[in-house]
Design an enzyme around this catalytic site. Structure first.
Site, PDB file in Angstrom:
ATOM      1  N   ARG A   1      -2.016  -6.503  -8.167  1.00 29.33           N
ATOM      2  CA  ARG A   1      -1.266  -7.447  -8.222  1.00 29.33           C
ATOM      3  C   ARG A   1      -0.708  -8.186  -8.712  1.00 29.33           C
ATOM      4  NH1 ARG A   1      -3.607  -7.749  -2.225  1.00 29.33           N
ATOM      5  NH2 ARG A   1      -4.859  -8.155  -4.030  1.00 29.33           N
TER       6      ARG A   1
ATOM      7  N   LYS B   1     -18.033  -5.858   8.395  1.00 32.70           N
ATOM      8  CA  LYS B   1     -17.729  -6.044   9.464  1.00 32.70           C
ATOM      9  C   LYS B   1     -16.104  -5.814  10.257  1.00 32.70           C
ATOM     10  CE  LYS B   1     -14.322  -6.942   5.478  1.00 32.70           C
ATOM     11  NZ  LYS B   1     -13.268  -6.907   4.304  1.00 32.70           N
TER      12      LYS B   1
ATOM     13  N   HIS C   1       0.707  -0.813  -0.070  1.00 33.29           N
ATOM     14  CA  HIS C   1      -0.173  -0.050   0.159  1.00 33.29           C
ATOM     15  C   HIS C   1       1.006   1.267   0.596  1.00 33.29           C
ATOM     16  CE1 HIS C   1      -2.699  -2.556   1.670  1.00 33.29           C
ATOM     17  NE2 HIS C   1      -3.454  -2.331   1.359  1.00 33.29           N
TER      18      HIS C   1
ATOM     19  N   SER D   1      -3.126  -8.152   2.948  1.00 35.25           N
ATOM     20  CA  SER D   1      -3.883  -7.309   4.041  1.00 35.25           C
ATOM     21  C   SER D   1      -4.353  -8.910   4.832  1.00 35.25           C
ATOM     22  CB  SER D   1      -4.966  -6.666   4.383  1.00 35.25           C
ATOM     23  OG  SER D   1      -4.144  -5.644   3.763  1.00 35.25           O
TER      24      SER D   1
END
Ligand code: PNS
Length: 161
Positions: A94, A45, A21, A132
């Site tokens: 990615r 969440k 990040h 993450s």
């Protein structure tokens, strides 16, 4: 356009922020006059790190770049972007596996706010595996995450297994 301030938003959950990040944020800051790193609060969440910690850690890492501001937002990203007078969203990619999700979200955002463009930066190859979710798992199982996250994040991690 001469005289126009090019402002972009780099949104994400950043739960937790990783070196990947930070790399995207630094590179995006080099491409725009102003970059807002925006931590999305997802009330559905339970977060791994509280949003205040994610913002504080990002501020420690990229807040000293002269054109970067870190904040959080709730609700729709495009509403936040409009509120900031911003028409550019930056996302990192990615691998091909990211594409489908990014495609769906980008198309939904485009329907909601056609004036908002999403641009993508490819992750540097050394971070192309880094997520993450990997950090959360390694940390949960007591592994060393120092290769994955900066000290500002490590300090804020618990080690509950
Ligand atoms: O790092 P992430 O988890 O991929 O970031 C996702 C984020 C925060 C950018 C995304 O969930 C988001 O934009 N949330 C706000 C709600 C919204 O606008 N969703 C897009 C329409 S589907």
């Amino acid at each position: 356009m001469p005289g126009t301030m090019r402002r972009a938003i780099y949104p994400g959950s950043f739960d937790p922020p990783t070196f990947g990040h930070l790399d995207i944020a630094e590179r995006a800051a080099g491409l725009f006059d102003e970059l807002i790193v925006a931590v999305g609060e997802n009330s559905d969440k339970a977060p791994f790190l509280p949003v205040e910690d994610r913002v504080a850690a990002l501020e420690e890492c990229v807040g000293s770049l002269r054109n970067v501001r870190v904040t959080s937002f709730r609700g729709l990203l495009v509403d936040f972007a409009r509120g900031q007078g911003c028409h550019v969203l930056v996302r990192g990619l990615r691998a091909v596996s990211d594409f489908e999700y990014e495609f769906r979200v980008t198309m939904a955002n485009r329907r909601l706010a056609p004036e908002v463009e999403t641009v993508f930066l490819f992750a540097r190859d050394e971070y192309s595996f880094l997520a993450s979710s990997v950090v959360r798992e390694v940390n949960r199982l007591g592994g060393d995450v120092s290769e994955f996250v900066p000290e500002a994040v490590r300090r804020r991690l618990g080690h509950s297994v």
